[in-house]
Design a protein around this motif. Structure first.
Motif, PDB file in Angstrom:
ATOM      1  N   ARG A  77       1.222  11.814   5.090  1.00 41.96           N
ATOM      2  CA  ARG A  77       0.189  11.007   5.730  1.00 41.96           C
ATOM      3  C   ARG A  77       0.900   9.882   6.484  1.00 41.96           C
ATOM      4  O   ARG A  77       2.015   9.509   6.138  1.00 41.96           O
ATOM      5  N   ILE A  78       0.227   9.348   7.501  1.00 44.01           N
ATOM      6  CA  ILE A  78       0.844   8.257   8.261  1.00 44.01           C
ATOM      7  C   ILE A  78      -0.064   7.030   8.262  1.00 44.01           C
ATOM      8  O   ILE A  78      -1.286   7.146   8.193  1.00 44.01           O
ATOM      9  N   HIS A  79       0.574   5.880   8.315  1.00 44.46           N
ATOM     10  CA  HIS A  79      -0.111   4.584   8.453  1.00 44.46           C
ATOM     11  C   HIS A  79      -1.221   4.393   7.414  1.00 44.46           C
ATOM     12  O   HIS A  79      -2.345   4.047   7.749  1.00 44.46           O
ATOM     13  N   ARG A  80      -0.867   4.612   6.149  1.00 41.77           N
ATOM     14  CA  ARG A  80      -1.830   4.462   5.059  1.00 41.77           C
ATOM     15  C   ARG A  80      -1.735   3.078   4.435  1.00 41.77           C
ATOM     16  O   ARG A  80      -0.652   2.528   4.300  1.00 41.77           O
ATOM     17  N   ARG A  81      -2.868   2.554   4.030  1.00 39.73           N
ATOM     18  CA  ARG A  81      -2.925   1.300   3.272  1.00 39.73           C
ATOM     19  C   ARG A  81      -2.894   1.666   1.797  1.00 39.73           C
ATOM     20  O   ARG A  81      -3.831   2.277   1.295  1.00 39.73           O
ATOM     21  N   LEU A  82      -1.833   1.286   1.123  1.00 37.96           N
ATOM     22  CA  LEU A  82      -1.678   1.637  -0.287  1.00 37.96           C
ATOM     23  C   LEU A  82      -1.881   0.456  -1.218  1.00 37.96           C
ATOM     24  O   LEU A  82      -2.039   0.632  -2.413  1.00 37.96           O
ATOM     25  N   ILE A  83      -1.866  -0.746  -0.670  1.00 38.43           N
ATOM     26  CA  ILE A  83      -2.034  -1.946  -1.488  1.00 38.43           C
ATOM     27  C   ILE A  83      -3.481  -2.403  -1.359  1.00 38.43           C
ATOM     28  O   ILE A  83      -3.946  -2.683  -0.254  1.00 38.43           O
ATOM     29  N   PRO A  84      -4.199  -2.476  -2.495  1.00 38.65           N
ATOM     30  CA  PRO A  84      -5.608  -2.892  -2.429  1.00 38.65           C
ATOM     31  C   PRO A  84      -5.763  -4.277  -1.799  1.00 38.65           C
ATOM     32  O   PRO A  84      -4.944  -5.163  -2.003  1.00 38.65           O
ATOM     33  N   ARG A  85      -6.814  -4.434  -1.034  1.00 39.29           N
ATOM     34  CA  ARG A  85      -7.170  -5.702  -0.369  1.00 39.29           C
ATOM     35  C   ARG A  85      -6.041  -6.232   0.513  1.00 39.29           C
ATOM     36  O   ARG A  85      -5.789  -7.427   0.561  1.00 39.29           O
ATOM     37  N   SER A  86      -5.356  -5.320   1.176  1.00 42.42           N
ATOM     38  CA  SER A  86      -4.268  -5.707   2.070  1.00 42.42           C
ATOM     39  C   SER A  86      -4.324  -4.850   3.325  1.00 42.42           C
ATOM     40  O   SER A  86      -4.695  -3.679   3.269  1.00 42.42           O
ATOM     41  N   ASN A  87      -3.924  -5.419   4.450  1.00 39.53           N
ATOM     42  CA  ASN A  87      -3.869  -4.664   5.702  1.00 39.53           C
ATOM     43  C   ASN A  87      -2.502  -4.047   5.944  1.00 39.53           C
ATOM     44  O   ASN A  87      -2.273  -3.446   6.990  1.00 39.53           O
ATOM     45  N   ARG A  88      -1.585  -4.217   5.015  1.00 41.72           N
ATOM     46  CA  ARG A  88      -0.239  -3.669   5.184  1.00 41.72           C
ATOM     47  C   ARG A  88      -0.291  -2.149   5.117  1.00 41.72           C
ATOM     48  O   ARG A  88      -0.927  -1.581   4.241  1.00 41.72           O
ATOM     49  N   THR A  89       0.379  -1.509   6.067  1.00 42.90           N
ATOM     50  CA  THR A  89       0.386  -0.050   6.098  1.00 42.90           C
ATOM     51  C   THR A  89       1.799   0.478   5.901  1.00 42.90           C
ATOM     52  O   THR A  89       2.779  -0.188   6.213  1.00 42.90           O
ATOM     53  N   VAL A  90       1.855   1.693   5.389  1.00 40.82           N
ATOM     54  CA  VAL A  90       3.124   2.391   5.182  1.00 40.82           C
ATOM     55  C   VAL A  90       3.274   3.389   6.326  1.00 40.82           C
ATOM     56  O   VAL A  90       2.322   4.086   6.679  1.00 40.82           O
ATOM     57  N   ASP A  91       4.472   3.485   6.903  1.00 32.61           N
ATOM     58  CA  ASP A  91       4.683   4.360   8.060  1.00 32.61           C
ATOM     59  C   ASP A  91       4.472   5.834   7.716  1.00 32.61           C
ATOM     60  O   ASP A  91       3.751   6.545   8.409  1.00 32.61           O
ATOM     61  N   ILE A  92       5.129   6.316   6.649  1.00 31.81           N
ATOM     62  CA  ILE A  92       5.033   7.714   6.236  1.00 31.81           C
ATOM     63  C   ILE A  92       4.812   7.735   4.731  1.00 31.81           C
ATOM     64  O   ILE A  92       5.550   7.094   3.983  1.00 31.81           O
ATOM     65  N   VAL A  93       3.802   8.498   4.291  1.00 27.18           N
ATOM     66  CA  VAL A  93       3.451   8.531   2.869  1.00 27.18           C
ATOM     67  C   VAL A  93       3.451   9.970   2.370  1.00 27.18           C
ATOM     68  O   VAL A  93       2.787  10.830   2.943  1.00 27.18           O
ATOM     69  N   PHE A 130       9.229   3.367   5.050  1.00 25.17           N
ATOM     70  CA  PHE A 130       9.108   2.380   6.125  1.00 25.17           C
ATOM     71  C   PHE A 130      10.272   2.565   7.079  1.00 25.17           C
ATOM     72  O   PHE A 130      11.423   2.679   6.649  1.00 25.17           O
ATOM     73  N   LEU A 131       9.987   2.594   8.376  1.00 26.08           N
ATOM     74  CA  LEU A 131      11.022   2.675   9.404  1.00 26.08           C
ATOM     75  C   LEU A 131      11.097   1.290  10.042  1.00 26.08           C
ATOM     76  O   LEU A 131      10.256   0.923  10.854  1.00 26.08           O
ATOM     77  N   ASP A 132      12.093   0.512   9.628  1.00 30.16           N
ATOM     78  CA  ASP A 132      12.186  -0.886  10.024  1.00 30.16           C
ATOM     79  C   ASP A 132      13.086  -1.089  11.235  1.00 30.16           C
ATOM     80  O   ASP A 132      14.195  -0.550  11.294  1.00 30.16           O
ATOM     81  N   GLY A 133      12.606  -1.873  12.184  1.00 24.87           N
ATOM     82  CA  GLY A 133      13.389  -2.239  13.348  1.00 24.87           C
ATOM     83  C   GLY A 133      14.421  -3.297  12.986  1.00 24.87           C
ATOM     84  O   GLY A 133      14.137  -4.219  12.214  1.00 24.87           O
ATOM     85  N   CYS A 134      15.613  -3.171  13.529  1.00 30.68           N
ATOM     86  CA  CYS A 134      16.695  -4.111  13.202  1.00 30.68           C
ATOM     87  C   CYS A 134      16.343  -5.543  13.596  1.00 30.68           C
ATOM     88  O   CYS A 134      16.632  -6.472  12.850  1.00 30.68           O
TER      89      CYS A 134
END
Length: 161
Positions: free
Chosen positions: A61-77, A86-90
């Motif tokens: 899955r892509i761009h999923r919110r896994l933390i309750p009551r948070s807008n933070r998304t995970v890139d690939i789940v 998470f694919l983090d930019g330098c």
């Protein structure tokens, strides 16, 4: 043309009111265009990694919110394996090898990147508390190496469940 912009601001001081101007450096045109063009999701690197994973048969899955009551998304789940990638930019996440520090508004950028790193750390700890394995991959890691790392985590965690 001046390189300084002014923003009106207000705040309260012990019941009274105070008003003034906040002085900011105006970003250079080229810098502003580059920052506006940087995509936070579905960027070319993210699409390349996802395509490589899909090509070898992994589903996610892509761009999923896994933390309750948070807008933070995970890139690939990987839901069944409970792996969050998470694919983090330098630049944006302060890579110790390739992170740079802009000369314009350097203090603001230093605080911004430090806040990003603190948020990343908080996200990692919250996901780990929920039983997720967290994989963070820097943008300088070759796609083949990133895919191999992700596959290793997904397969290892899949066996545990």
């Amino acid at each position: 043309m001046s390189n300084t912009i002014y923003r009106w601001w207000r705040h309260r001081i012990e019941g009274g009111r105070s008003a003034g101007y906040l002085v900011l450096q105006k970003p250079l045109t080229a810098t502003s265009k580059r920052m506006a063009a940087t995509r936070s999701r579905d960027n070319p690197r993210e699409v390349a990694v996802r395509s490589a994973l899909h090509r070898i048969g992994l589903r996610y899955r892509i761009h999923r919110r896994l933390i309750p009551r948070s807008n933070r998304t995970v890139d690939i789940v990987f839901v069944r394996a409970k792996v969050a990638v998470f694919l983090d930019g330098c630049f944006w996440h302060g890579c110790p090898l390739h992170g740079t520090s802009p000369k314009t508004n350097s203090e603001w950028w230093r605080e911004k990147i430090a806040a990003n790193r603190a948020r990343d750390s908080d996200t990692d700890s919250k996901l780990k508390q929920q039983g997720w394995s967290v994989v963070r991959i820097w943008e300088h890691v070759p796609i083949e190496d990133a895919v191999a790392l992700i596959v290793g985590y997904a397969q290892r965690e899949e066996r545990r469940t």
